[in-house]
Write a protein that holds these residues in place. Structure first.
Motif, PDB file in Angstrom:
ATOM      1  N   PRO A  12       0.818  -1.224   0.000  1.00  0.00           N
ATOM      2  CA  PRO A  12       0.000   0.000   0.000  1.00  0.00           C
ATOM      3  C   PRO A  12       0.848   1.268   0.000  1.00  0.00           C
ATOM      4  CG  PRO A  12      -0.852  -1.579   1.591  1.00  0.00           C
ATOM      5  CD  PRO A  12       0.450  -2.139   1.104  1.00  0.00           C
ATOM      6  N   ILE A  13       2.103   1.151   0.405  1.00  0.00           N
ATOM      7  CA  ILE A  13       2.998   2.313   0.432  1.00  0.00           C
ATOM      8  C   ILE A  13       3.274   2.845  -0.968  1.00  0.00           C
ATOM      9  CG2 ILE A  13       5.344   3.080   1.093  1.00  0.00           C
ATOM     10  CD1 ILE A  13       5.221   1.020   3.360  1.00  0.00           C
ATOM     11  N   HIS A  14       3.000   2.017  -2.008  1.00  0.00           N
ATOM     12  CA  HIS A  14       3.324   2.463  -3.376  1.00  0.00           C
ATOM     13  C   HIS A  14       2.602   3.759  -3.746  1.00  0.00           C
ATOM     14  CE1 HIS A  14      -0.560   0.844  -4.908  1.00  0.00           C
ATOM     15  NE2 HIS A  14      -0.349   1.677  -5.901  1.00  0.00           N
ATOM     16  N   SER A  15       1.424   3.993  -3.132  1.00  0.00           N
ATOM     17  CA  SER A  15       0.675   5.217  -3.451  1.00  0.00           C
ATOM     18  C   SER A  15       1.340   6.454  -2.859  1.00  0.00           C
ATOM     19  CB  SER A  15      -0.765   5.112  -2.951  1.00  0.00           C
ATOM     20  OG  SER A  15      -0.794   4.981  -1.541  1.00  0.00           O
ATOM     21  N   LEU A  16       2.266   6.255  -1.907  1.00  0.00           N
ATOM     22  CA  LEU A  16       2.990   7.366  -1.292  1.00  0.00           C
ATOM     23  C   LEU A  16       4.380   7.537  -1.887  1.00  0.00           C
ATOM     24  CD1 LEU A  16       2.212   6.392   2.426  1.00  0.00           C
ATOM     25  CD2 LEU A  16       1.062   8.196   1.118  1.00  0.00           C
ATOM     26  N   ALA A  17       4.845   6.527  -2.605  1.00  0.00           N
ATOM     27  CA  ALA A  17       6.239   6.493  -3.053  1.00  0.00           C
ATOM     28  C   ALA A  17       6.478   7.351  -4.289  1.00  0.00           C
ATOM     29  CB  ALA A  17       6.664   5.062  -3.325  1.00  0.00           C
ATOM     30  N   ASP A  18       7.644   7.989  -4.324  1.00  0.00           N
ATOM     31  CA  ASP A  18       8.081   8.702  -5.525  1.00  0.00           C
ATOM     32  C   ASP A  18       8.587   7.704  -6.557  1.00  0.00           C
ATOM     33  OD1 ASP A  18       8.199  11.769  -4.635  1.00  0.00           O
ATOM     34  OD2 ASP A  18       8.902  10.536  -2.965  1.00  0.00           O
ATOM     35  N   ILE A  19       9.264   6.651  -6.083  1.00  0.00           N
ATOM     36  CA  ILE A  19       9.800   5.609  -6.954  1.00  0.00           C
ATOM     37  C   ILE A  19       9.481   4.269  -6.319  1.00  0.00           C
ATOM     38  CG2 ILE A  19      11.899   4.598  -7.946  1.00  0.00           C
ATOM     39  CD1 ILE A  19      13.136   7.415  -7.872  1.00  0.00           C
ATOM     40  N   CYS A  20       8.992   3.328  -7.135  1.00  0.00           N
ATOM     41  CA  CYS A  20       8.605   2.008  -6.634  1.00  0.00           C
ATOM     42  C   CYS A  20       9.267   0.928  -7.480  1.00  0.00           C
ATOM     43  CB  CYS A  20       7.084   1.863  -6.674  1.00  0.00           C
ATOM     44  SG  CYS A  20       6.474   0.250  -6.140  1.00  0.00           S
ATOM     45  N   PHE A  21      10.033   0.051  -6.839  1.00  0.00           N
ATOM     46  CA  PHE A  21      10.650  -1.082  -7.519  1.00  0.00           C
ATOM     47  C   PHE A  21       9.917  -2.349  -7.085  1.00  0.00           C
ATOM     48  CE2 PHE A  21      14.388   1.865  -7.169  1.00  0.00           C
ATOM     49  CZ  PHE A  21      14.451   2.173  -8.527  1.00  0.00           C
ATOM     50  N   SER A  22       9.209  -2.973  -8.034  1.00  0.00           N
ATOM     51  CA  SER A  22       8.445  -4.184  -7.738  1.00  0.00           C
ATOM     52  C   SER A  22       9.224  -5.408  -8.222  1.00  0.00           C
ATOM     53  CB  SER A  22       7.082  -4.141  -8.433  1.00  0.00           C
ATOM     54  OG  SER A  22       6.325  -3.029  -7.989  1.00  0.00           O
ATOM     55  N   SER A  23       9.458  -6.340  -7.325  1.00  0.00           N
ATOM     56  CA  SER A  23      10.187  -7.559  -7.671  1.00  0.00           C
ATOM     57  C   SER A  23       9.264  -8.766  -7.537  1.00  0.00           C
ATOM     58  CB  SER A  23      11.387  -7.755  -6.734  1.00  0.00           C
ATOM     59  OG  SER A  23      12.298  -6.692  -6.835  1.00  0.00           O
ATOM     60  N   ARG A  24       9.387  -9.696  -8.470  1.00  0.00           N
ATOM     61  CA  ARG A  24       8.642 -10.958  -8.349  1.00  0.00           C
ATOM     62  C   ARG A  24       9.327 -11.818  -7.298  1.00  0.00           C
ATOM     63  NH1 ARG A  24       4.744 -11.600 -11.991  1.00  0.00           N
ATOM     64  NH2 ARG A  24       4.628 -13.819 -11.530  1.00  0.00           N
ATOM     65  N   ILE A  25       8.540 -12.445  -6.427  1.00  0.00           N
ATOM     66  CA  ILE A  25       9.116 -13.097  -5.250  1.00  0.00           C
ATOM     67  C   ILE A  25       8.705 -14.557  -5.107  1.00  0.00           C
ATOM     68  CG2 ILE A  25       9.245 -10.924  -3.976  1.00  0.00           C
ATOM     69  CD1 ILE A  25       6.681 -11.729  -2.520  1.00  0.00           C
ATOM     70  N   VAL A  26       7.869 -15.091  -6.018  1.00  0.00           N
ATOM     71  CA  VAL A  26       7.319 -16.436  -5.852  1.00  0.00           C
ATOM     72  C   VAL A  26       8.331 -17.497  -6.296  1.00  0.00           C
ATOM     73  CG1 VAL A  26       5.488 -18.020  -6.546  1.00  0.00           C
ATOM     74  CG2 VAL A  26       4.965 -15.614  -6.127  1.00  0.00           C
ATOM     75  N   VAL A  27       8.573 -18.464  -5.423  1.00  0.00           N
ATOM     76  CA  VAL A  27       9.454 -19.599  -5.699  1.00  0.00           C
ATOM     77  C   VAL A  27       8.821 -20.855  -5.094  1.00  0.00           C
ATOM     78  CG1 VAL A  27      11.655 -18.350  -5.852  1.00  0.00           C
ATOM     79  CG2 VAL A  27      10.764 -18.979  -3.609  1.00  0.00           C
ATOM     80  N   PRO A  28       9.310 -22.057  -5.442  1.00  0.00           N
ATOM     81  CA  PRO A  28       8.745 -23.282  -4.859  1.00  0.00           C
ATOM     82  C   PRO A  28       9.169 -23.456  -3.412  1.00  0.00           C
ATOM     83  CG  PRO A  28      10.558 -23.837  -6.316  1.00  0.00           C
ATOM     84  CD  PRO A  28      10.303 -22.359  -6.485  1.00  0.00           C
ATOM     85  N   SER A  29       8.596 -22.671  -2.535  1.00  0.00           N
ATOM     86  CA  SER A  29       8.953 -22.667  -1.127  1.00  0.00           C
ATOM     87  C   SER A  29       7.805 -22.087  -0.331  1.00  0.00           C
ATOM     88  CB  SER A  29      10.213 -21.813  -0.898  1.00  0.00           C
ATOM     89  OG  SER A  29      10.438 -21.567   0.471  1.00  0.00           O
TER      90      SER A  29
END
Length: 290
Positions: free
Chosen positions: A225-242
Motif C-alpha cells: 500500500p505504500i506504493h501510493s505514497l512512493a516517488d519511486i517504486c521497484f516491484s520484484s517478483r518473489i514467488v518460488v517453490p517454497s
C-alpha cells in the motif's frame, strides 16, 4: 514472457503506452488500491475512475481478458495469494510440484523472477533513485520490516561506508517515531515492504511523507500500500517453490543500486573507505596475513 504468470498490474504497466487518456485514468484508479479496487461492480469502478462503463470493458479486453468477470476472477486469485501465509503457500506449491531436484527448480524460478522484474524496471527511475541516495545534502533513512529488516541493514551498512548522514530505522521497534523528529523536507526514505504488509511500516511512510520526505519503495509484484505514497517504486517478483518468498531479485536490485551510488560519489567514498580501513587496522578487527 508467459502471460499466465503476469499479474494484472504487470499487464497494465506493459500496456500503458497504448492506453487512451480515459484508460490511463482508469489504470491509475485500479493501481491506487490494487487489487481490491477492481473487486466491485463494473459500474462502481467506472464511477471511481470518472470514466464510462464501456471504457472499463474495452481496457479489460486490452489486458487480455474476455470480460469483466474474468478480470475479477484473476484479481481475486491475486488477493488470495497476497494474503497467503507460509503454510498455505507451501501446500499450494507442493500439490503440483515436479520431480526435478530442488536446486534446479528453485534456481529456474529465481531466474524467471529476475527476467520479468528487470523487464519492468524504468531505468530513469533507477538512475533518479541512485542520484537521490548519493545526495549528501539530505539525510537518508532506511527502513525494513519483520523479514526485510535484513535487506535494510545490508543496504544501510554499505550506504554508511559510501556517504554520511545515514540512519537505519527498524519499523518493528516501538521507538521508530523518535526517528521522525528530525526529518526535514527533501530527506529520502528507502522502505522495504513485501506481502503480509506491515501496518507499522505504512504508518511510518505516511508520517515521513507528511513531513516532506521522498520515498523509494522496494516491494513485490502485488505492491505494498505504500506504493501510493512512493516517488519511486521497484516491484520484484518473489514467488518460488517454497513456503517462503524469495528475496533474490530485490537483493540484485539493492546490490546494483549500491554499485551505482558508489560510482556517483567515488572520490568521497574512497576517502571514507580509507578512513574506515585505518580504523579497522587500529582495532585489529580483521586478521592480516602479511
Amino acid at each position: 514472457m508467459d502471460e499466465a504468470t503476469l499479474t494484472i498490474a504487470d499487464r497494465i504497466q506493459a500496456q500503458l503506452d497504448k492506453l487512451t487518456r480515459a484508460e490511463r485514468q482508469l489504470a491509475d484508479t485500479i493501481l491506487e488500491n490494487y487489487p481490491a479496487s477492481g473487486l466491485g461492480p463494473i459500474a462502481a469502478l467506472a464511477q471511481d475512475a470518472d470514466v464510462s462503463t464501456p471504457t472499463v470493458a474495452r481496457m479489460v479486453q486490452k489486458l487480455g481478458f474476455k470480460g469483466y468477470p474474468d478480470f475479477q476472477a484473476d484479481l481475486r486469485e491475486e488477493l488470495k495469494a497476497q494474503l497467503s501465509g507460509p503454510i498455505a503457500k507451501h501446500d499450494t506449491w507442493a500439490e503440483g510440484a515436479p520431480e526435478e531436484h530442488m536446486l534446479n527448480r528453485f534456481t529456474e524460478a529465481v531466474i524467471g523472477n529476475i527476467r520479468q522484474s528487470l523487464g519492468q524496471i524504468d531505468t530513469g527511475d533507477f538512475d533518479t533513485a541512485c542520484t537521490q541516495l548519493a545526495d549528501t545534502t539530505s539525510r537518508l533513512h532506511i527502513v525494513g520490516g519483520r523479514i526485510t529488516h535484513t535487506m535494510a541493514e545490508y543496504l544501510f551498512l554499505h550506504m554508511q561506508m559510501i556517504r554520511g548522514d545515514v540512519i537505519h530505522i527498524q519499523s518493528t521497534s516501538n521507538a521508530w517515531p523518535h526517528y521522525l523528529l528530525d526529518v526535514k523536507e527533501g530527506d529520502t526514505f528507502v522502505i522495504f515492504d513485501v506481502r503480509r504488509y506491515e501496518s507499522n511500516t505504512l504508518k511510518l511512510a505516511e508520517m515521513a511523507r507528511s513531513r516532506g520526505a521522498r520515498i523509494i519503495l522496494f516491494t513485490d509484484q502485488w505492491r505494498s500500500p505504500i506504493h501510493s505514497l512512493a516517488d519511486i517504486c521497484f516491484s520484484s517478483r518473489i514467488v518460488v517453490p517454497s513456503a517462503w518468498d524469495s528475496a533474490a531479485t530485490t537483493l540484485l536490485l539493492v546490490e546494483t543500486l549500491i554499485a551505482a551510488v558508489q560510482d556517483l560519489s567515488w572520490p568521497d567514498t574512497r576517502d571514507r573507505m580509507q578512513t574506515l580501513e585505518d580504523m579497522f587496522d587500529q582495532t585489529k578487527l580483521f586478521r592480516k596475513f602479511t
